[in-house]
Each structure stands twice: as C-alpha cells, then as structure tokens.
Design a protein around this motif. Structure first.
Motif, PDB file in Angstrom:
ATOM      1  N   ARG A 132       0.847  -1.206   0.000  1.00 23.25           N
ATOM      2  CA  ARG A 132       0.000   0.000   0.000  1.00 23.25           C
ATOM      3  C   ARG A 132       0.880   1.253   0.000  1.00 23.25           C
ATOM      4  NH1 ARG A 132      -3.215  -1.401   3.963  1.00 23.25           N
ATOM      5  NH2 ARG A 132      -2.045  -0.321   5.564  1.00 23.25           N
ATOM      6  N   ASP A 133       1.930   1.249   0.810  1.00 21.99           N
ATOM      7  CA  ASP A 133       2.857   2.386   0.826  1.00 21.99           C
ATOM      8  C   ASP A 133       3.515   2.580  -0.537  1.00 21.99           C
ATOM      9  OD1 ASP A 133       2.281   2.860   3.477  1.00 21.99           O
ATOM     10  OD2 ASP A 133       4.212   2.163   4.245  1.00 21.99           O
ATOM     11  N   ILE A 134       3.903   1.495  -1.171  1.00 21.36           N
ATOM     12  CA  ILE A 134       4.544   1.578  -2.484  1.00 21.36           C
ATOM     13  C   ILE A 134       3.584   2.176  -3.505  1.00 21.36           C
ATOM     14  CG2 ILE A 134       5.413   0.181  -4.422  1.00 21.36           C
ATOM     15  CD1 ILE A 134       6.684  -1.662  -2.220  1.00 21.36           C
ATOM     16  N   VAL A 135       2.336   1.742  -3.482  1.00 17.28           N
ATOM     17  CA  VAL A 135       1.333   2.285  -4.405  1.00 17.28           C
ATOM     18  C   VAL A 135       1.201   3.792  -4.203  1.00 17.28           C
ATOM     19  CG1 VAL A 135      -1.165   2.340  -4.864  1.00 17.28           C
ATOM     20  CG2 VAL A 135       0.044   0.151  -4.783  1.00 17.28           C
ATOM     21  N   VAL A 136       1.095   4.224  -2.962  1.00 12.15           N
ATOM     22  CA  VAL A 136       0.925   5.651  -2.690  1.00 12.15           C
ATOM     23  C   VAL A 136       2.186   6.426  -3.068  1.00 12.15           C
ATOM     24  CG1 VAL A 136       0.573   7.380  -0.874  1.00 12.15           C
ATOM     25  CG2 VAL A 136      -0.825   5.312  -0.907  1.00 12.15           C
ATOM     26  N   LEU A 137       3.344   5.933  -2.664  1.00 11.06           N
ATOM     27  CA  LEU A 137       4.587   6.656  -2.934  1.00 11.06           C
ATOM     28  C   LEU A 137       4.891   6.786  -4.425  1.00 11.06           C
ATOM     29  CD1 LEU A 137       6.842   5.166  -0.119  1.00 11.06           C
ATOM     30  CD2 LEU A 137       6.074   7.535  -0.302  1.00 11.06           C
ATOM     31  N   THR A 138       4.718   5.703  -5.168  1.00 12.47           N
ATOM     32  CA  THR A 138       5.122   5.742  -6.570  1.00 12.47           C
ATOM     33  C   THR A 138       4.027   6.250  -7.503  1.00 12.47           C
ATOM     34  OG1 THR A 138       4.594   3.400  -6.944  1.00 12.47           O
ATOM     35  CG2 THR A 138       6.848   3.933  -6.290  1.00 12.47           C
ATOM     36  N   TYR A 139       2.792   5.867  -7.255  1.00 12.22           N
ATOM     37  CA  TYR A 139       1.733   6.258  -8.181  1.00 12.22           C
ATOM     38  C   TYR A 139       1.056   7.569  -7.791  1.00 12.22           C
ATOM     39  CZ  TYR A 139       2.101   1.667 -10.309  1.00 12.22           C
ATOM     40  OH  TYR A 139       2.558   0.558 -10.952  1.00 12.22           O
ATOM     41  N   CYS A 140       0.977   7.857  -6.538  1.00  6.46           N
ATOM     42  CA  CYS A 140       0.232   9.047  -6.111  1.00  6.46           C
ATOM     43  C   CYS A 140       1.143  10.231  -5.807  1.00  6.46           C
ATOM     44  CB  CYS A 140      -0.623   8.713  -4.904  1.00  6.46           C
ATOM     45  SG  CYS A 140      -1.729   7.353  -5.262  1.00  6.46           S
ATOM     46  N   LEU A 141       2.309   9.956  -5.254  1.00  6.25           N
ATOM     47  CA  LEU A 141       3.229  11.046  -4.932  1.00  6.25           C
ATOM     48  C   LEU A 141       4.314  11.206  -5.980  1.00  6.25           C
ATOM     49  CD1 LEU A 141       3.585  10.524  -1.081  1.00  6.25           C
ATOM     50  CD2 LEU A 141       1.963  11.950  -2.337  1.00  6.25           C
ATOM     51  N   ALA A 156      15.631  -0.929  -4.489  1.00  8.57           N
ATOM     52  CA  ALA A 156      14.705  -0.529  -5.554  1.00  8.57           C
ATOM     53  C   ALA A 156      14.173  -1.742  -6.316  1.00  8.57           C
ATOM     54  CB  ALA A 156      15.379   0.453  -6.510  1.00  8.57           C
ATOM     55  N   THR A 157      14.987  -2.772  -6.473  1.00  8.76           N
ATOM     56  CA  THR A 157      14.515  -3.977  -7.170  1.00  8.76           C
ATOM     57  C   THR A 157      13.393  -4.650  -6.384  1.00  8.76           C
ATOM     58  OG1 THR A 157      16.301  -5.264  -6.161  1.00  8.76           O
ATOM     59  CG2 THR A 157      16.672  -4.438  -8.397  1.00  8.76           C
ATOM     60  N   THR A 158      13.508  -4.664  -5.065  1.00  8.05           N
ATOM     61  CA  THR A 158      12.461  -5.233  -4.226  1.00  8.05           C
ATOM     62  C   THR A 158      11.198  -4.385  -4.303  1.00  8.05           C
ATOM     63  OG1 THR A 158      14.119  -6.171  -2.740  1.00  8.05           O
ATOM     64  CG2 THR A 158      11.881  -5.953  -1.871  1.00  8.05           C
ATOM     65  N   LEU A 159      11.379  -3.072  -4.324  1.00 14.17           N
ATOM     66  CA  LEU A 159      10.234  -2.175  -4.465  1.00 14.17           C
ATOM     67  C   LEU A 159       9.487  -2.469  -5.765  1.00 14.17           C
ATOM     68  CD1 LEU A 159       9.569   1.303  -3.524  1.00 14.17           C
ATOM     69  CD2 LEU A 159       9.703   0.975  -5.981  1.00 14.17           C
ATOM     70  N   ARG A 160      10.218  -2.599  -6.862  1.00 13.90           N
ATOM     71  CA  ARG A 160       9.573  -2.867  -8.158  1.00 13.90           C
ATOM     72  C   ARG A 160       8.840  -4.207  -8.133  1.00 13.90           C
ATOM     73  NH1 ARG A 160      14.076   0.134  -9.837  1.00 13.90           N
ATOM     74  NH2 ARG A 160      15.427  -1.664 -10.019  1.00 13.90           N
ATOM     75  N   SER A 161       9.443  -5.204  -7.516  1.00 12.62           N
ATOM     76  CA  SER A 161       8.791  -6.510  -7.407  1.00 12.62           C
ATOM     77  C   SER A 161       7.501  -6.404  -6.578  1.00 12.62           C
ATOM     78  CB  SER A 161       9.751  -7.517  -6.764  1.00 12.62           C
ATOM     79  OG  SER A 161       9.110  -8.742  -6.540  1.00 12.62           O
ATOM     80  N   ASN A 162       7.583  -5.713  -5.442  1.00 16.42           N
ATOM     81  CA  ASN A 162       6.394  -5.529  -4.614  1.00 16.42           C
ATOM     82  C   ASN A 162       5.314  -4.741  -5.349  1.00 16.42           C
ATOM     83  OD1 ASN A 162       6.982  -6.895  -2.168  1.00 16.42           O
ATOM     84  ND2 ASN A 162       8.363  -5.248  -1.576  1.00 16.42           N
ATOM     85  N   ARG A 163       5.729  -3.774  -6.154  1.00 16.49           N
ATOM     86  CA  ARG A 163       4.758  -2.986  -6.923  1.00 16.49           C
ATOM     87  C   ARG A 163       4.067  -3.864  -7.964  1.00 16.49           C
ATOM     88  NH1 ARG A 163       7.575   1.686  -8.811  1.00 16.49           N
ATOM     89  NH2 ARG A 163       8.248   0.447 -10.566  1.00 16.49           N
ATOM     90  N   ARG A 164       4.817  -4.742  -8.619  1.00 18.68           N
ATOM     91  CA  ARG A 164       4.195  -5.661  -9.594  1.00 18.68           C
ATOM     92  C   ARG A 164       3.179  -6.563  -8.902  1.00 18.68           C
ATOM     93  NH1 ARG A 164       9.279  -5.752 -11.604  1.00 18.68           N
ATOM     94  NH2 ARG A 164       9.837  -7.675 -10.518  1.00 18.68           N
ATOM     95  N   HIS A 165       3.556  -7.075  -7.730  1.00 12.81           N
ATOM     96  CA  HIS A 165       2.619  -7.929  -6.979  1.00 12.81           C
ATOM     97  C   HIS A 165       1.372  -7.149  -6.579  1.00 12.81           C
ATOM     98  CE1 HIS A 165       5.126 -11.470  -6.820  1.00 12.81           C
ATOM     99  NE2 HIS A 165       6.141 -10.748  -6.373  1.00 12.81           N
TER     100      HIS A 165
END
Length: 186
Positions: A132-141, A156-165
C-alpha cells in the motif's frame, strides 16, 4: 537535539533543516493520503513528526537510512492522529479516493464504473502495508523508485517486485487481470 551555538550544534541544525527540505513534500503528500479532507491535520501531523525528529535527530543520523527512520515516525504520528478520530476508517476512505484517481492516472488504468472504483479502493485498503505504501509513494506522490525505496528501507529492485505484486492483486480484485501487466515506469 542540542541546538547549542557550538559548531556541532550548528551542523546538526543545518543537516536537520536540509533533510526536512528534501523530504517534506513526500511527508505532506503521504499524510494527506491518510487524513483525507483534513488538510490542516496533515500539516499538523507532519509538524508534530518533525518536532519528534528534531528531538531525536542525532539518533536518526545513526540509522542506516535516516529517511526510513523518519518515514516510520511519520506513520506513527499518522496512526496516533487517526486514533483520535471518531471515524478513522471513513477518514482514510475519503483520503484514498484521491489515491485512486492518482493511481489510475499514473498506472494508466481506465475504470469505467463505480463498482470497479470501489473495488479498487477496497483492494488498496486490503493490500499489505508495504505494498500500500509503495502504491501511494510511486503512483500518487510520483516518487522515483530509488526515493520510495529509501523511505521503505528496501532495495529498488524489491520495491519494483512488490509494486508488480500489488498491481496484480489490485487488477485481480477488480476482475481486470489484463491491467496487471500494463506496468509503466513510476
């Protein structure tokens, strides 16, 4: 933090002020996504967090990633503020309405009807906290991957993986698995 006139005190003050200038836009943006229409509340939450950070600045500097330490403080202060509200879920739901429009714009998702939008809201609320934090940070902010990853103390690679999930979960939750693979650079 000891704000003495000694050189070390001045250096601490300057590093604290520079750190806040660098991160305050993201802190305020995130706080607004959590406290909804309570714009003044978002400012107050961030101000309270900054005072807390100021008092513990030397401790923050000893952390591996000071931005992640400040992020945890911000989330604690938002949680405390929400605990004082009569209807914290309603506040967060109103705040996430703005998240939905930001997410759809950045993710290039087109949701045709209200049930899909409500489904997306429910799905975002149901995401694990990290996603949820990743969605808000990358897509909304609109933070880049490296900056968002620093807040979450993750590569950052883990962030991208979590964002894909997260995208896959969200797409499945609204019955639109076709949207999951339409990843754009955040």
């Amino acid at each position: 933090m000891n704000d003495s006139s000694a050189p070390d005190g001045a250096r601490l003050r300057l590093t604290y002020e520079a750190f806040c200038r660098t991160h305050e836009r993201a802190w305020r943006g995130f706080a607004r996504t959590q406290v909804g229409a309570h714009q003044d509340a978002a400012e107050l939450v961030v101000a309270d967090m900054k005072r807390h950070l100021h008092r513990n600045w030397e401790l923050a500097l000893r952390q591996e990633i000071p931005a992640a330490y400040a992020w945890r403080l911000l989330k604690e202060h938002i949680g405390s503020w929400l605990d004082t509200q009569a209807q914290p879920t309603a506040v967060q739901t109103a705040a996430l309405d703005a998240v939905i429009s930001g997410f759809c714009r950045r993710a290039r998702w087109s949701l045709e009807n209200l049930p899909e939008q409500l489904g997306l809201l429910s799905a975002i609320l149901a995401l694990p906290e990290r996603q949820r934090d990743i969605v808000v940070l990358t897509y909304c902010l609109d933070l880049d991957d490296d900056e968002a990853a620093a807040y979450l103390s993750t590569p950052a690679t883990t962030l991208r993986s979590n964002r894909r999930h997260a995208r896959r979960r969200l797409a499945a939750a609204i019955g639109r698995p076709d949207l999951a693979e339409k990843e754009v650079e955040a």
